[in-house]
Design a protein around this motif. Structure first.
Motif, PDB file in Angstrom:
ATOM      1  N   GLN A 245      -1.190  -2.276  -4.488  1.00 29.70           N
ATOM      2  CA  GLN A 245      -2.378  -1.453  -4.693  1.00 29.70           C
ATOM      3  C   GLN A 245      -1.988  -0.198  -5.469  1.00 29.70           C
ATOM      4  O   GLN A 245      -1.830   0.883  -4.911  1.00 29.70           O
ATOM      5  CB  GLN A 245      -3.003  -1.106  -3.339  1.00 29.70           C
ATOM      6  CG  GLN A 245      -3.476  -2.332  -2.579  1.00 29.70           C
ATOM      7  CD  GLN A 245      -3.661  -2.096  -1.101  1.00 29.70           C
ATOM      8  OE1 GLN A 245      -4.376  -1.180  -0.698  1.00 29.70           O
ATOM      9  NE2 GLN A 245      -3.031  -2.915  -0.272  1.00 29.70           N
TER      10      GLN A 245
ATOM     11  N   GLY B 291      -7.596   1.075  -1.106  1.00 29.71           N
ATOM     12  CA  GLY B 291      -6.924   0.702  -2.344  1.00 29.71           C
ATOM     13  C   GLY B 291      -7.504  -0.578  -2.915  1.00 29.71           C
ATOM     14  O   GLY B 291      -8.285  -1.283  -2.277  1.00 29.71           O
ATOM     15  N   CYS B 292      -7.115  -0.888  -4.124  1.00 27.96           N
ATOM     16  CA  CYS B 292      -7.576  -2.107  -4.791  1.00 27.96           C
ATOM     17  C   CYS B 292      -6.351  -2.929  -5.168  1.00 27.96           C
ATOM     18  O   CYS B 292      -5.365  -2.399  -5.695  1.00 27.96           O
ATOM     19  CB  CYS B 292      -8.388  -1.760  -6.036  1.00 27.96           C
ATOM     20  SG  CYS B 292      -9.051  -3.200  -6.907  1.00 27.96           S
ATOM     21  N   PHE B 293      -6.402  -4.220  -4.886  1.00 27.61           N
ATOM     22  CA  PHE B 293      -5.293  -5.105  -5.231  1.00 27.61           C
ATOM     23  C   PHE B 293      -5.145  -5.188  -6.755  1.00 27.61           C
ATOM     24  O   PHE B 293      -6.117  -5.088  -7.496  1.00 27.61           O
ATOM     25  CB  PHE B 293      -5.502  -6.489  -4.622  1.00 27.61           C
ATOM     26  CG  PHE B 293      -5.574  -6.487  -3.116  1.00 27.61           C
ATOM     27  CD1 PHE B 293      -4.659  -5.766  -2.360  1.00 27.61           C
ATOM     28  CD2 PHE B 293      -6.564  -7.181  -2.442  1.00 27.61           C
ATOM     29  CE1 PHE B 293      -4.717  -5.754  -0.969  1.00 27.61           C
ATOM     30  CE2 PHE B 293      -6.636  -7.182  -1.057  1.00 27.61           C
ATOM     31  CZ  PHE B 293      -5.717  -6.464  -0.316  1.00 27.61           C
ATOM     32  N   ASP B 294      -3.920  -5.406  -7.187  1.00 27.53           N
ATOM     33  CA  ASP B 294      -3.603  -5.247  -8.608  1.00 27.53           C
ATOM     34  C   ASP B 294      -4.067  -6.381  -9.513  1.00 27.53           C
ATOM     35  O   ASP B 294      -4.089  -6.199 -10.731  1.00 27.53           O
ATOM     36  CB  ASP B 294      -2.088  -5.059  -8.793  1.00 27.53           C
ATOM     37  CG  ASP B 294      -1.650  -3.626  -8.544  1.00 27.53           C
ATOM     38  OD1 ASP B 294      -2.522  -2.762  -8.349  1.00 27.53           O
ATOM     39  OD2 ASP B 294      -0.435  -3.364  -8.542  1.00 27.53           O
TER      40      ASP B 294
ATOM     41  N   ALA C 166       0.813  -1.222   0.000  1.00 27.80           N
ATOM     42  CA  ALA C 166       0.000   0.000   0.000  1.00 27.80           C
ATOM     43  C   ALA C 166       0.845   1.271   0.000  1.00 27.80           C
ATOM     44  O   ALA C 166       0.301   2.372   0.109  1.00 27.80           O
ATOM     45  CB  ALA C 166      -0.940   0.000   1.203  1.00 27.80           C
TER      46      ALA C 166
ATOM     47  N   TYR D 142     -10.829  -5.579  -3.309  1.00 27.91           N
ATOM     48  CA  TYR D 142     -10.801  -4.215  -2.758  1.00 27.91           C
ATOM     49  C   TYR D 142     -10.452  -4.288  -1.282  1.00 27.91           C
ATOM     50  O   TYR D 142     -11.009  -5.097  -0.540  1.00 27.91           O
ATOM     51  CB  TYR D 142     -12.161  -3.543  -2.943  1.00 27.91           C
ATOM     52  CG  TYR D 142     -12.289  -2.225  -2.205  1.00 27.91           C
ATOM     53  CD1 TYR D 142     -11.545  -1.115  -2.613  1.00 27.91           C
ATOM     54  CD2 TYR D 142     -13.138  -2.088  -1.116  1.00 27.91           C
ATOM     55  CE1 TYR D 142     -11.634   0.088  -1.938  1.00 27.91           C
ATOM     56  CE2 TYR D 142     -13.243  -0.874  -0.440  1.00 27.91           C
ATOM     57  CZ  TYR D 142     -12.493   0.201  -0.852  1.00 27.91           C
ATOM     58  OH  TYR D 142     -12.590   1.392  -0.180  1.00 27.91           O
ATOM     59  N   ASN D 143      -9.521  -3.441  -0.858  1.00 28.50           N
ATOM     60  CA  ASN D 143      -9.113  -3.387   0.544  1.00 28.50           C
ATOM     61  C   ASN D 143      -9.890  -2.260   1.238  1.00 28.50           C
ATOM     62  O   ASN D 143      -9.597  -1.090   1.016  1.00 28.50           O
ATOM     63  CB  ASN D 143      -7.609  -3.130   0.647  1.00 28.50           C
ATOM     64  CG  ASN D 143      -7.092  -3.178   2.067  1.00 28.50           C
ATOM     65  OD1 ASN D 143      -7.772  -2.771   3.004  1.00 28.50           O
ATOM     66  ND2 ASN D 143      -5.876  -3.663   2.239  1.00 28.50           N
TER      67      ASN D 143
ATOM     68  N   THR E 141      -6.662   0.877  -8.314  1.00 32.60           N
ATOM     69  CA  THR E 141      -7.384   1.692  -7.342  1.00 32.60           C
ATOM     70  C   THR E 141      -8.381   2.626  -8.020  1.00 32.60           C
ATOM     71  O   THR E 141      -9.537   2.752  -7.590  1.00 32.60           O
ATOM     72  CB  THR E 141      -6.388   2.489  -6.482  1.00 32.60           C
ATOM     73  OG1 THR E 141      -5.600   1.561  -5.713  1.00 32.60           O
ATOM     74  CG2 THR E 141      -7.097   3.443  -5.537  1.00 32.60           C
TER      75      THR E 141
END
Length: 794
Positions: free
Chosen positions: A759, A745-748, A459, A739-740, A764
């Motif tokens: 992320q 953030g969003c995982f790749d 992150a 999604y975190n 994201t």
């Protein structure tokens, strides 16, 4: 450890009456507690109840903390589907003020209470399923055998979680566990080792066993950074352990190892975090803690050991763990199957030195070191070895985070709820996921005064990765949409950054460069890569920005319009169907406020190009623009539909719908979306690769589904939008969140066997674009409802 929620005081062994389904009064025997429930109004939908039989806060024990975290996670993700209630376990001569979700209390040392509770549960029409938390010390009778009375009488599906699985059991324990398993629809254990023991030592069938690791908390680095400032450890090297203190933790092993460690690293401080276990306190007071104090004084370690003898909040705990260099786990019980404290340490990115309990042997490969039980010398040597190898510590931190991520509480909640599919719980609709609140936190973290950073390590923004036009163009679209929906003036500063970056990338001849290094200079990659798609995204972003003239200053709008006009001749020479499609989208939005002939003619030119491509390769079984499906596929038919809306072309509209519906048959299967793999494109007449899914493709599909739904009003588009968005929330082949919700953030990416935890900007912003679609729909629905109310008044 979590803070105790607001409580309601219920006197012990006091008779109550409760309103259950249909408001039927059921008398309650006075041999157990029942928490009074409010009457349920019959006109409201009654959600099926899942009842958890467990110890529960404010009782202090590991199972209580575990159950509280699990129930909170299920409520946050699936509260639209179930009502979650608790039957709380009370130990002898104890009474607690429980929160409102506690429906029943069970006096676990009194046998007759178990049958009485079973009878009341069986008459409670709301209860559809039971999750039972088992630990041998929780229930009365020999080895906790009173529990069998409850299980034998229950007429609801039961899922039992075994927190301890003893190897080589004696005949009585083996018989007890087998009976519990017979009464259960399935059983949960937390390690593969425990699953293997159940099969080999107890003869339990493999198909009845589910392995769901102990849940862990995702780390909120912003919160832990604030908390770290309050714990005053300056530049000390921190070793730590936490949990309710008892002799079984063998803290003395670490204290005995400290002189050897301090000889090499004098700045080491060892934190012993947590109160004494209440059951230990009841039996022997602070005898064990006092013995540890004495050992510290005898060895002159007062400057190197700190006892934090109090309850700490979850945020405090995670801050201590984030500040920890190495976590020490010194349990002397070889039969301890799993440790929540060890899981929390790994989730915080702590390298762990541990005694070889099954949990540690299974999880520490690459993330820590196992040492023998009660061996202070080995513990010291392992600690010194790691402290002398900072690169290995950093590697272990990353390995720990990757290993533990599948066991986040969000993923653990998904795994538990998936078990309800085989129960008697009946649902008229598919499982509904709660929409997370919209968060710009990680987006802002990735943004510098120059623009949005391209990549992140987990992150943390990777400044060395520089910037791209792609990411900043998408961010400009997302923030414009967010600002249009919320009117949040804080968006304006970032919007200006993204707009300026896009304008900076435009060259004198009208085309755009894509790559900018961390120093703000154009990178050499711009000379070696095809930049058409990036140029198309720039036009999409500028056009969308211009389509909201009431939001922005005339100066900004004028700059954006000039950039579009400057690029028109360049756009007309695009060959890439995706570049063409991005450009059509941008020009469609732009012509809503400036319907000039050149822009309109450019849309027609580009749309005709797509039609030509479609006619060149499509046939009855392959209704597409190319001989393969690659990335950003949904953009092509969506752009053609937008061209039809701009030009009133029925041909564009017909081809757009035909191509999009074909694509949907490829990527939607079994109530899940599986976008085209980035590991190999889907060639016509070949089998599609199914792993390597990117958030950007899911987001683009959602945007296109929204466009097609708005145009055609076909319900299946709306349904697929929800299915596609649920991919971010766990409805994918790994049943893990993408999604975190903690970082925003969003995982790749979603790979075959793991989630890429980085992320970055692309993922994201893509998630945010998808999430804002649902906010837009909700906003539109409110407007429609308000209009209907006004019509009714008239």
């Amino acid at each position: 450890m979590t803070a105790t929620p607001q409580t309601h005081n219920y006197p012990r062994l006091m008779a109550h009456e409760t309103y259950l389904l249909h408001q039927t009064k059921i008398p309650v025997n006075n041999t157990y507690n029942e928490v009074e429930q409010k009457p349920i109004k019959t006109h409201k939908q009654v959600l099926p109840e899942i009842l958890f039989i467990t110890s529960y806060p404010p009782r202090e024990c590991g199972i209580a903390t575990y159950s509280n975290d699990l129930i909170k996670a299920i409520e946050e993700k699936f509260g639209l589907n179930f009502s979650l209630k608790i039957a709380a376990l009370n130990s002898k001569d104890t009474h607690y003020s429980y929160p409102k979700e506690v429906k029943y209390c069970l006096q676990a040392d009194e046998k007759e209470h178990f049958i009485q509770l079973a009878n009341v549960i069986n008459t409670d029409a709301n209860i559809a399923m039971i999750f039972l938390q088992h630990e041998f010390g929780l229930f009365g009778g020999e080895n906790g055998s009173h529990l069998l009375k409850l299980m034998a009488h229950l007429k609801r599906p039961i899922v039992t979680t075994f927190h301890t699985v003893l190897p080589n059991p004696n005949p009585k324990i083996r018989k007890l566990v087998r009976k519990m398993t017979d009464y259960s629809n399935s059983v949960i254990v937390m390690t593969q080792t425990s699953a293997a023991i159940l099969q080999s030592d107890y003869g339990i069938a493999q198909q009845k066993i589910e392995v769901i690791p102990h849940g862990t908390h995702l780390i909120n680095t912003d919160t832990t950074e604030r908390m770290e400032a309050k714990i005053h450890l300056s530049d000390r090297i921190v070793l730590s352990t936490f949990g309710l203190l008892s002799e079984g933790k063998s803290i003395e092993t670490a204290i005995e190892a400290l002189p050897m460690i301090i000889k090499e690293f004098p700045d080491v401080v060892y934190l012993i975090i947590g109160k004494t276990h209440p059951e230990v306190l009841k039996k022997e007071g602070e005898k064990y803690r006092d013995s540890l104090y004495q050992k510290v004084v005898e060895r002159g370690l007062q400057n190197n050991v700190r006892f934090i003898n109090r309850y700490v909040t979850l945020d405090e705990l995670m801050a201590y763990l984030q500040r920890t260099t190495i976590y020490l786990f010194t349990s002397k019980d070889p039969n301890q199957a799993v440790s929540g404290t060890l899981a929390y340490a790994l989730a915080s990115g702590c390298p762990v030195i541990s005694t070889p309990i099954p949990h540690a042997k299974e999880w520490l490969q690459g993330a820590g070191i196992n040492v023998d039980f009660q061996n202070a010398e080995q513990l010291a040597q392992a600690t010194i070895y790691l402290l002398k190898q900072p690169s290995i510590i950093n590697e272990m931190r990353l390995n720990a985070l990757h290993k533990i991520n599948p066991s986040s509480w969000q993923n653990t909640a998904i795994a538990h709820v998936n078990l309800t599919k085989n129960s008697q719980i009946k649902r008229k609709t598919a499982l509904k996921y709660e929409l997370p609140p919209i968060s710009l936190k990680h987006l802002k973290k990735l943004t510098t005064p120059n623009g949005m950073i391209q990549f992140a390590q987990i992150a943390e923004p990777d400044l060395n990765s520089g910037y791209t036009l792609d990411d900043n163009a998408r961010a400009l679209i997302a923030l414009t949409k967010h600002y249009a929906l919320t009117g949040d003036v804080d968006d304006l500063q970032q919007l200006t950054i993204y707009l300026n970056f896009v304008l900076f990338c435009q060259q004198n001849d009208g085309h755009f460069l894509n790559y900018v290094n961390q120093n703000g200079a154009f990178a050499s990659k711009n000379k070696t890569e095809n930049l058409e798609d990036a140029n198309g995204r720039a036009i999409w972003a500028l056009g969308y920005f211009c389509a909201h003239p009431h939001l922005f200053s005339p100066q900004q709008l004028n700059k954006a319009e000039k950039a579009i006009q400057k690029s028109l001749h360049h756009i007309q020479s695009f060959h890439s169907p995706r570049a063409i499609s991005f450009a059509i989208k941008g020009l469609y939005y732009y012509t809503t406020i400036n319907n000039n002939n050149e822009s309109k003619n450019t849309i027609v030119l580009l749309a005709d190009n797509l039609v030509s491509k479609y006619r060149g390769v499509s046939h009855k079984k392959w209704k597409w623009f190319e001989n393969y499906l690659t990335y950003a596929n949904s953009v092509l038919p969506e752009a053609l539909l937008m061209a039809s809306l701009s030009t009133d072309s029925s041909l564009y509209r017909k081809i757009a719908k035909s191509a999009f519906d074909f694509l949907l048959t490829v990527i939607f299967q079994n109530q899940q979306i599986k976008v085209i793999s980035n590991q190999g494109w889907y060639q016509k007449d070949e089998t599609a690769n199914r792993f390597g899914e990117q958030p950007i493709d899911v987001a683009y599909t959602i945007l296109a589904l929204d466009t097609f739904y708005q145009s055609f009003q076909e319900q299946h588009y709306l349904e697929k939008m929800e299915i596609a968005f649920n991919w971010f929330l766990g409805n994918n082949h790994l049943h893990q969140i993408i999604y975190n919700p903690v970082t925003g953030g969003c995982f790749d990416g979603l790979e075959k066997n793991h989630v890429n935890l980085n992320q970055g900007a692309e993922s994201t912003v893509s998630y945010l674009l998808a999430r804002l679609v649902f906010a837009d729909i909700k906003n539109s629905n409110k407007t429609i409802q308000q209009a209907e109310k006004e019509r009714e008044k008239v």
